[in-house]
Design a protein around this motif. Structure first.
Motif, PDB file in Angstrom:
ATOM      1  N   ILE A  15      25.341  49.887  56.413  1.00 50.34           N
ATOM      2  CA  ILE A  15      24.622  48.903  55.488  1.00 50.34           C
ATOM      3  C   ILE A  15      23.227  49.158  55.517  1.00 50.34           C
ATOM      4  CG2 ILE A  15      23.954  46.660  54.443  1.00 50.34           C
ATOM      5  CD1 ILE A  15      26.891  45.594  54.800  1.00 50.34           C
ATOM      6  N   ASP A  16      22.592  48.422  56.767  1.00 49.52           N
ATOM      7  CA  ASP A  16      21.217  48.671  56.901  1.00 49.52           C
ATOM      8  C   ASP A  16      20.598  50.060  57.176  1.00 49.52           C
ATOM      9  OD1 ASP A  16      20.276  45.879  56.519  1.00 49.52           O
ATOM     10  OD2 ASP A  16      21.677  45.491  58.328  1.00 49.52           O
ATOM     11  N   ASN A  17      19.702  50.545  56.592  1.00 45.75           N
ATOM     12  CA  ASN A  17      18.984  51.797  56.661  1.00 45.75           C
ATOM     13  C   ASN A  17      20.064  52.959  56.222  1.00 45.75           C
ATOM     14  OD1 ASN A  17      16.441  51.265  57.480  1.00 45.75           O
ATOM     15  ND2 ASN A  17      17.179  51.148  59.602  1.00 45.75           N
ATOM     16  N   THR A  18      21.135  52.483  55.416  1.00 41.31           N
ATOM     17  CA  THR A  18      21.924  53.734  54.939  1.00 41.31           C
ATOM     18  C   THR A  18      22.218  53.570  53.436  1.00 41.31           C
ATOM     19  OG1 THR A  18      23.293  53.836  57.006  1.00 41.31           O
ATOM     20  CG2 THR A  18      24.392  54.409  54.962  1.00 41.31           C
ATOM     21  N   LEU A  19      22.331  52.020  52.987  1.00 47.31           N
ATOM     22  CA  LEU A  19      22.451  51.855  51.548  1.00 47.31           C
ATOM     23  C   LEU A  19      21.029  51.410  51.037  1.00 47.31           C
ATOM     24  CD1 LEU A  19      25.731  49.627  51.557  1.00 47.31           C
ATOM     25  CD2 LEU A  19      25.482  51.804  51.352  1.00 47.31           C
ATOM     26  N   TYR A  20      20.165  51.545  51.817  1.00 49.45           N
ATOM     27  CA  TYR A  20      18.849  51.527  51.246  1.00 49.45           C
ATOM     28  C   TYR A  20      18.013  52.188  52.230  1.00 49.45           C
ATOM     29  CZ  TYR A  20      18.271  47.760  55.158  1.00 49.45           C
ATOM     30  OH  TYR A  20      18.057  47.157  56.152  1.00 49.45           O
ATOM     31  N   SER A  21      16.642  52.786  51.664  1.00 47.45           N
ATOM     32  CA  SER A  21      15.935  53.631  52.392  1.00 47.45           C
ATOM     33  C   SER A  21      15.189  52.974  53.649  1.00 47.45           C
ATOM     34  CB  SER A  21      14.839  54.515  51.597  1.00 47.45           C
ATOM     35  OG  SER A  21      13.810  55.101  52.189  1.00 47.45           O
ATOM     36  N   ALA A  22      14.874  53.627  54.715  1.00 50.24           N
ATOM     37  CA  ALA A  22      14.242  53.162  55.875  1.00 50.24           C
ATOM     38  C   ALA A  22      12.737  52.897  55.417  1.00 50.24           C
ATOM     39  CB  ALA A  22      14.114  54.037  56.897  1.00 50.24           C
ATOM     40  N   SER A  23      12.477  53.351  54.193  1.00 53.14           N
ATOM     41  CA  SER A  23      10.981  53.170  53.654  1.00 53.14           C
ATOM     42  C   SER A  23      10.541  51.729  53.539  1.00 53.14           C
ATOM     43  CB  SER A  23      10.808  54.215  52.355  1.00 53.14           C
ATOM     44  OG  SER A  23      11.499  53.779  51.358  1.00 53.14           O
ATOM     45  N   GLU A 198      16.946  60.295  57.187  1.00 55.43           N
ATOM     46  CA  GLU A 198      16.082  60.592  56.208  1.00 55.43           C
ATOM     47  C   GLU A 198      14.735  61.135  56.976  1.00 55.43           C
ATOM     48  OE1 GLU A 198      15.673  57.175  53.065  1.00 55.43           O
ATOM     49  OE2 GLU A 198      15.654  56.226  54.689  1.00 55.43           O
ATOM     50  N   HIS A 199      14.682  62.695  56.923  1.00 56.83           N
ATOM     51  CA  HIS A 199      13.679  63.238  57.820  1.00 56.83           C
ATOM     52  C   HIS A 199      12.438  62.587  57.499  1.00 56.83           C
ATOM     53  CE1 HIS A 199      11.622  66.349  60.014  1.00 56.83           C
ATOM     54  NE2 HIS A 199      11.049  66.620  58.908  1.00 56.83           N
ATOM     55  N   GLY A 200      11.428  62.255  58.406  1.00 58.13           N
ATOM     56  CA  GLY A 200      10.096  61.905  58.294  1.00 58.13           C
ATOM     57  C   GLY A 200       9.739  60.396  58.162  1.00 58.13           C
ATOM     58  N   LEU A 201      10.771  59.592  57.895  1.00 58.10           N
ATOM     59  CA  LEU A 201      10.472  58.266  58.070  1.00 58.10           C
ATOM     60  C   LEU A 201      10.661  57.643  59.096  1.00 58.10           C
ATOM     61  CD1 LEU A 201      12.424  57.168  54.526  1.00 58.10           C
ATOM     62  CD2 LEU A 201       9.975  57.764  54.862  1.00 58.10           C
ATOM     63  N   GLU A 202      10.074  56.306  59.178  1.00 59.35           N
ATOM     64  CA  GLU A 202       9.877  55.741  60.451  1.00 59.35           C
ATOM     65  C   GLU A 202      10.895  54.372  60.488  1.00 59.35           C
ATOM     66  OE1 GLU A 202       5.964  54.564  61.306  1.00 59.35           O
ATOM     67  OE2 GLU A 202       5.486  56.542  62.223  1.00 59.35           O
ATOM     68  N   VAL A 203      11.685  54.257  61.755  1.00 68.75           N
ATOM     69  CA  VAL A 203      12.525  53.059  61.716  1.00 68.75           C
ATOM     70  C   VAL A 203      12.276  52.520  63.072  1.00 68.75           C
ATOM     71  CG1 VAL A 203      14.291  54.209  60.519  1.00 68.75           C
ATOM     72  CG2 VAL A 203      14.342  54.527  62.720  1.00 68.75           C
ATOM     73  N   VAL A 204      12.593  51.246  63.434  1.00 66.23           N
ATOM     74  CA  VAL A 204      12.417  50.636  64.723  1.00 66.23           C
ATOM     75  C   VAL A 204      13.749  50.508  65.345  1.00 66.23           C
ATOM     76  CG1 VAL A 204      11.661  48.424  65.852  1.00 66.23           C
ATOM     77  CG2 VAL A 204      10.406  49.268  63.944  1.00 66.23           C
ATOM     78  N   VAL A 229      24.846  66.140  59.055  1.00 67.90           N
ATOM     79  CA  VAL A 229      23.561  65.266  58.541  1.00 67.90           C
ATOM     80  C   VAL A 229      23.399  65.396  57.129  1.00 67.90           C
ATOM     81  CG1 VAL A 229      21.261  64.325  58.960  1.00 67.90           C
ATOM     82  CG2 VAL A 229      22.899  65.486  60.823  1.00 67.90           C
ATOM     83  N   ILE A 230      23.270  64.387  56.426  1.00 71.30           N
ATOM     84  CA  ILE A 230      22.841  64.388  55.024  1.00 71.30           C
ATOM     85  C   ILE A 230      21.507  63.453  54.840  1.00 71.30           C
ATOM     86  CG2 ILE A 230      25.224  64.597  54.204  1.00 71.30           C
ATOM     87  CD1 ILE A 230      25.166  61.824  53.571  1.00 71.30           C
ATOM     88  N   ALA A 231      20.626  63.960  53.909  1.00 72.96           N
ATOM     89  CA  ALA A 231      19.416  63.230  53.804  1.00 72.96           C
ATOM     90  C   ALA A 231      19.422  62.165  52.597  1.00 72.96           C
ATOM     91  CB  ALA A 231      18.228  63.992  53.485  1.00 72.96           C
ATOM     92  N   ASP A 232      20.505  62.440  51.770  1.00 74.23           N
ATOM     93  CA  ASP A 232      20.725  61.760  50.422  1.00 74.23           C
ATOM     94  C   ASP A 232      22.358  61.544  50.312  1.00 74.23           C
ATOM     95  OD1 ASP A 232      20.998  60.732  47.752  1.00 74.23           O
ATOM     96  OD2 ASP A 232      19.336  61.805  47.238  1.00 74.23           O
ATOM     97  N   LEU A 233      22.630  59.936  50.033  1.00 76.68           N
ATOM     98  CA  LEU A 233      24.047  59.520  50.010  1.00 76.68           C
ATOM     99  C   LEU A 233      24.698  60.446  48.829  1.00 76.68           C
ATOM    100  CD1 LEU A 233      24.059  55.853  50.588  1.00 76.68           C
ATOM    101  CD2 LEU A 233      24.565  57.632  52.190  1.00 76.68           C
ATOM    102  N   GLN A 234      23.834  61.207  47.923  1.00 82.06           N
ATOM    103  CA  GLN A 234      24.516  61.854  46.966  1.00 82.06           C
ATOM    104  C   GLN A 234      25.268  62.869  47.313  1.00 82.06           C
ATOM    105  OE1 GLN A 234      24.992  61.009  43.562  1.00 82.06           O
ATOM    106  NE2 GLN A 234      23.665  58.699  44.142  1.00 82.06           N
ATOM    107  N   GLN A 235      24.776  63.469  48.633  1.00 85.35           N
ATOM    108  CA  GLN A 235      25.271  64.670  49.023  1.00 85.35           C
ATOM    109  C   GLN A 235      26.801  64.493  49.566  1.00 85.35           C
ATOM    110  OE1 GLN A 235      21.281  65.109  51.604  1.00 85.35           O
ATOM    111  NE2 GLN A 235      22.433  67.110  51.823  1.00 85.35           N
TER     112      GLN A 235
END
Length: 248
Positions: A15-23, A198-204, A229-235
């Protein structure tokens, strides 16, 4: 336990940081609350940071360490950390994501969520994202259970299979943003595993800010697990075409 036998494979979504963006910065807001919780226990800011990282690294979840080594009520922790997040202001429904879930062929597979959060947080996120009616089952960290398990502990995955009535882990599909969680599932024989990154985004993670870098996976590759590795769930439509309804 599952109410009745269902032989369809399961597609497990973190769920977290997968179903919504880390942004959305939810991981940052969560990290601040967890740090504050450590400090409220009497630790200095430096000690809080060190313990937060230690427990996250060792157990995959800071709360797992707190319940093992300190007299902490996990439900109180959840209320002050996850429960205090203004999620409605931080995430919104994504019509493309809902369409992805709608396009999954339920005659072939089941769709479940698999999270390290507590039930209330998980259900809240799914409701806000308007996916709750498209997720058939939920596996979560049961904070009310003494010595609960969490990803990436093997016990967590084994219990998930038991609750879902899965007898063959090779037929499981699993996507998670945490590579360690994905590798753990692969080691237990889960057959179709993907990391969302998600390449380039920051997470904690463990109280430390980490930039997601898909180009630098050398440490994980040393584990011997070749994780897609996928960067978009649509993949997932291309990675797992067999779980989706045929195009008309």
């Amino acid at each position: 336990m599952a109410e009745h036998r269902d032989d369809r494979p399961i597609v497990w979504f973190d769920i977290d940081n997968t179903l919504y963006s880390a942004s959305s910065k939810i991981s940052q807001a969560m990290g601040e609350r967890i740090h504050a919780y450590f400090v409220s226990m009497g630790f200095s800011h430096e000690e809080a940071s060190e313990l937060h990282l230690k427990y996250y690294t060792q157990y995959g979840l800071a709360l797992r360490g707190l319940t093992r080594h300190h007299d902490v009520d996990p439900l109180d922790f959840d209320k002050k950390c996850d429960g205090s997040l203004p999620l409605e202001e931080m995430i919104k429904p994504n019509p493309k994501l809902r369409k992805l879930f709608e396009d999954i062929d339920r005659s072939r597979v089941r769709v479940w969520a698999l999270t390290n959060a507590y039930k209330t947080h998980a259900e809240r996120v799914l409701r806000i994202l308007k996916l709750d009616d498209l997720v058939e089952g939920l596996i979560y960290c049961d904070y009310a259970e003494p010595n609960f398990s969490c990803k990436p502990e093997p016990e967590y995955y084994i219990k998930a299979l038991e609750k879902a009535g899965v007898t063959d882990p090779a037929r499981c599909y699993f996507v998670d943003d945490n590579r360690g969680n994905v590798v753990a599932a692969i080691r237990l024989g889960w057959g179709h595993c993907v990391q969302f990154s998600e390449h380039g985004l920051e997470v904690v993670e463990g109280g430390r800010v980490k930039q997601i870098d898909n180009e630098n996976l050398s440490d994980e590759k040393k584990s011997g697990s070749d994780v897609p590795v996928i960067a978009d769930l649509q993949q997932l439509r291309d990675v797992w075409p067999e779980i989706f309804k045929p195009e008309v």
